[in-house]
Design a protein around this motif. Structure first.
Motif, PDB file in Angstrom:
ATOM      1  N   THR A  76      29.834  60.643  20.654  1.00 28.36           N
ATOM      2  CA  THR A  76      29.690  60.645  22.114  1.00 28.36           C
ATOM      3  C   THR A  76      30.295  61.906  22.729  1.00 28.36           C
ATOM      4  N   THR A  77      30.409  62.937  21.906  1.00 33.06           N
ATOM      5  CA  THR A  77      30.932  64.209  22.383  1.00 33.06           C
ATOM      6  C   THR A  77      29.983  64.814  23.403  1.00 33.06           C
ATOM      7  N   THR A  78      30.535  65.461  24.420  1.00 33.52           N
ATOM      8  CA  THR A  78      29.698  66.112  25.419  1.00 33.52           C
ATOM      9  C   THR A  78      28.749  67.090  24.741  1.00 33.52           C
ATOM     10  N   GLY A  79      27.481  66.931  24.999  1.00 33.34           N
ATOM     11  CA  GLY A  79      26.432  67.673  24.303  1.00 33.34           C
ATOM     12  C   GLY A  79      25.339  66.683  23.945  1.00 33.34           C
ATOM     13  N   PRO A  80      24.891  66.635  22.688  1.00 35.52           N
ATOM     14  CA  PRO A  80      23.857  65.667  22.314  1.00 35.52           C
ATOM     15  C   PRO A  80      24.297  64.222  22.513  1.00 35.52           C
ATOM     16  N   GLY A  81      25.597  63.967  22.398  1.00 40.75           N
ATOM     17  CA  GLY A  81      26.091  62.607  22.566  1.00 40.75           C
ATOM     18  C   GLY A  81      26.078  62.115  23.993  1.00 40.75           C
ATOM     19  N   THR A  82      25.871  63.017  24.951  1.00 41.77           N
ATOM     20  CA  THR A  82      25.869  62.630  26.367  1.00 41.77           C
ATOM     21  C   THR A  82      24.613  63.118  27.090  1.00 41.77           C
ATOM     22  N   ASP A  83      23.628  63.563  26.346  1.00 41.26           N
ATOM     23  CA  ASP A  83      22.403  64.100  26.937  1.00 41.26           C
ATOM     24  C   ASP A  83      21.524  62.940  27.397  1.00 41.26           C
ATOM     25  N   ILE A  84      21.385  62.782  28.706  1.00 39.86           N
ATOM     26  CA  ILE A  84      20.689  61.604  29.237  1.00 39.86           C
ATOM     27  C   ILE A  84      19.173  61.676  29.089  1.00 39.86           C
ATOM     28  N   HIS A  85      18.661  62.782  28.549  1.00 38.09           N
ATOM     29  CA  HIS A  85      17.243  62.790  28.228  1.00 38.09           C
ATOM     30  C   HIS A  85      16.941  61.827  27.078  1.00 38.09           C
ATOM     31  N   HIS A  86      17.957  61.443  26.281  1.00 38.31           N
ATOM     32  CA  HIS A  86      17.700  60.478  25.211  1.00 38.31           C
ATOM     33  C   HIS A  86      18.630  59.269  25.271  1.00 38.31           C
ATOM     34  N   LEU A  87      19.412  59.157  26.320  1.00 40.86           N
ATOM     35  CA  LEU A  87      20.273  57.983  26.520  1.00 40.86           C
ATOM     36  C   LEU A  87      19.602  57.048  27.518  1.00 40.86           C
ATOM     37  N   ARG A  88      19.510  55.776  27.165  1.00 38.10           N
ATOM     38  CA  ARG A  88      18.818  54.814  28.015  1.00 38.10           C
ATOM     39  C   ARG A  88      19.598  53.503  28.066  1.00 38.10           C
ATOM     40  N   PRO A  89      19.492  52.751  29.160  1.00 41.13           N
ATOM     41  CA  PRO A  89      20.112  51.425  29.220  1.00 41.13           C
ATOM     42  C   PRO A  89      19.411  50.480  28.242  1.00 41.13           C
ATOM     43  N   GLU A  90      20.208  49.675  27.542  1.00 44.52           N
ATOM     44  CA  GLU A  90      19.615  48.681  26.648  1.00 44.52           C
ATOM     45  C   GLU A  90      20.555  47.507  26.447  1.00 44.52           C
ATOM     46  N   ASP A  91      19.973  46.342  26.220  1.00 45.87           N
ATOM     47  CA  ASP A  91      20.722  45.139  25.915  1.00 45.87           C
ATOM     48  C   ASP A  91      21.646  45.387  24.729  1.00 45.87           C
ATOM     49  N   VAL A  92      22.890  44.950  24.823  1.00 46.73           N
ATOM     50  CA  VAL A  92      23.884  45.198  23.784  1.00 46.73           C
ATOM     51  C   VAL A  92      23.410  44.729  22.419  1.00 46.73           C
ATOM     52  N   GLN A  93      22.865  43.527  22.356  1.00 42.04           N
ATOM     53  CA  GLN A  93      22.456  42.975  21.066  1.00 42.04           C
ATOM     54  C   GLN A  93      21.240  43.692  20.495  1.00 42.04           C
ATOM     55  N   VAL A  94      20.278  44.017  21.335  1.00 42.96           N
ATOM     56  CA  VAL A  94      19.096  44.735  20.863  1.00 42.96           C
ATOM     57  C   VAL A  94      19.483  46.140  20.417  1.00 42.96           C
ATOM     58  N   ASN A  95      20.394  46.768  21.135  1.00 42.31           N
ATOM     59  CA  ASN A  95      20.911  48.074  20.741  1.00 42.31           C
ATOM     60  C   ASN A  95      21.516  47.994  19.346  1.00 42.31           C
ATOM     61  N   SER A  96      22.262  46.939  19.086  1.00 41.35           N
ATOM     62  CA  SER A  96      22.879  46.751  17.774  1.00 41.35           C
ATOM     63  C   SER A  96      21.828  46.531  16.686  1.00 41.35           C
ATOM     64  N   ILE A  97      20.770  45.796  17.017  1.00 42.01           N
ATOM     65  CA  ILE A  97      19.697  45.553  16.044  1.00 42.01           C
ATOM     66  C   ILE A  97      19.004  46.856  15.687  1.00 42.01           C
ATOM     67  N   ARG A  98      18.749  47.685  16.675  1.00 43.50           N
ATOM     68  CA  ARG A  98      18.140  48.984  16.381  1.00 43.50           C
ATOM     69  C   ARG A  98      19.095  49.842  15.549  1.00 43.50           C
ATOM     70  N   GLY A  99      20.382  49.824  15.908  1.00 41.64           N
ATOM     71  CA  GLY A  99      21.381  50.570  15.145  1.00 41.64           C
ATOM     72  C   GLY A  99      21.011  52.040  15.027  1.00 41.64           C
ATOM     73  N   ASN A 100      21.023  52.552  13.787  1.00 42.67           N
ATOM     74  CA  ASN A 100      20.661  53.951  13.568  1.00 42.67           C
ATOM     75  C   ASN A 100      19.354  54.084  12.786  1.00 42.67           C
ATOM     76  N   LYS A 101      18.506  53.060  12.886  1.00 40.81           N
ATOM     77  CA  LYS A 101      17.244  53.073  12.145  1.00 40.81           C
ATOM     78  C   LYS A 101      16.293  54.136  12.678  1.00 40.81           C
ATOM     79  N   ASP A 102      15.478  54.661  11.774  1.00 44.62           N
ATOM     80  CA  ASP A 102      14.406  55.553  12.158  1.00 44.62           C
ATOM     81  C   ASP A 102      13.316  54.755  12.874  1.00 44.62           C
ATOM     82  N   PHE A 103      12.332  55.457  13.416  1.00 43.29           N
ATOM     83  CA  PHE A 103      11.229  54.805  14.124  1.00 43.29           C
ATOM     84  C   PHE A 103       9.976  54.810  13.253  1.00 43.29           C
ATOM     85  N   ASP A 104       9.308  53.648  13.206  1.00 40.62           N
ATOM     86  CA  ASP A 104       8.085  53.511  12.431  1.00 40.62           C
ATOM     87  C   ASP A 104       7.386  52.234  12.871  1.00 40.62           C
ATOM     88  N   ASN A 105       6.134  52.072  12.467  1.00 39.81           N
ATOM     89  CA  ASN A 105       5.408  50.840  12.715  1.00 39.81           C
ATOM     90  C   ASN A 105       5.800  49.782  11.693  1.00 39.81           C
TER      91      ASN A 105
END
Length: 273
Positions: A134-163
């Motif tokens: 969460t360092t100032t820079g990519p960790g705080t760039d709001i172009h990729h930071l979005r509000p999300e439900d705590v539990q759903v955020n945890s489910i996504r975790g650090n997974k890549d994106f795919d179908n």
């Protein structure tokens, strides 16, 4: 991994109003302005000013030019991100709420935190895919930071994106498996363009990792995220809508003073990748 291709489209909405004049600003987050009060800059005005040095280029040359352009930005602290997201992601139908990225739920701005049922700050480019925290820079760039439900955020975790995958509880239209996450149709393109913005903005020349998309999953802690071929598909099938365009304008006008070029010029995705 199972694959589930959907074909859908949301028409690009016409943009209006003039581009705001660029001005020097401090790093202090401005006072909140309702998202519905902002206007979208017309592409022609942006091309004559903001994107002038990128026009007519392709491939690595285009990527390099865009990197130079969008690296000129105001940086927020991680605490300032809370207030910024309450403006950038405000529900157009309810100014007291924000729209959560994956669930699509409209939720009170005041219900932000870390408890079950709260919304928190989702890093669409997962923090571990570049070790920027969460360092100032990519960790705080709001172009990729979005509000999300705590539990759903945890489910996504650090997974890549795919179908593919199984349905995500509490988030209709989202799917996940052991190594990937598929967002709901309405934000597939949004996710893709946020990922590709990060790949252009952070090129390893500012003490942070060189972030790049690849065509893999299970990228772990490497400064890569996938799957590029699927992200390109999502960007094409889900073009920018008024919410995404308005969000880009608010970030440019009120907070970071830089833009996501793939919202203004979706065709540049194919021109670079």
């Amino acid at each position: 991994m199972s694959s589930r291709r959907r074909f859908y489209a949301r028409p690009l909405l016409a943009t209006a109003a003039s581009i705001a004049v660029l001005t020097c600003v401090t790093a202090t987050a401005p006072a909140a302005t309702p998202a519905t009060d902002r206007t979208v800059s017309p592409a022609a005005a942006l091309d004559d000013t903001y994107y002038q040095d990128a026009l007519g280029k392709t491939g690595a040359t285009l990527k390099s030019s865009l990197h130079t352009i969008i690296s000129d930005q105001t940086k927020l602290s991680y605490s300032q991100v809370w207030d910024a997201l309450k403006v950038t992601d405000q529900d157009p139908s309810n100014s007291s709420n924000v729209i959560l990225l994956y669930t699509g739920r409209s939720q009170s701005k005041s219900e932000n935190g870390g408890d079950v049922g709260d919304w928190n700050r989702e890093h669409v480019w997962a923090k571990s895919h570049g070790d920027f925290g969460t360092t100032t820079g990519p960790g705080t760039d709001i172009h990729h930071l979005r509000p999300e439900d705590v539990q759903v955020n945890s489910i996504r975790g650090n997974k890549d994106f795919d179908n593919g995958g199984s349905a995500v509880s509490g988030a209709p239209g989202n799917y996940t498996d052991s190594n990937s996450f598929e967002p709901r149709d309405a934000v597939k393109g949004d996710v893709a363009r946020m990922i590709l913005y990060m790949a252009v903005r952070y090129e390893g020349d500012d003490a942070f990792a060189d972030l790049e998309p690849n065509d893999s999953v299970s990228n772990g802690s490497a400064p890569y995220i996938g799957r590029l071929s699927v992200l390109k598909q999502w960007s094409q099938e889900d073009p920018p809508d008024s919410f995404e365009q308005n969000r880009n304008e608010i970030i440019f006008d009120r907070f970071q003073h830089n833009r996501n070029p793939f919202i203004d010029h979706p065709e540049w995705v194919e021109a670079i990748w």
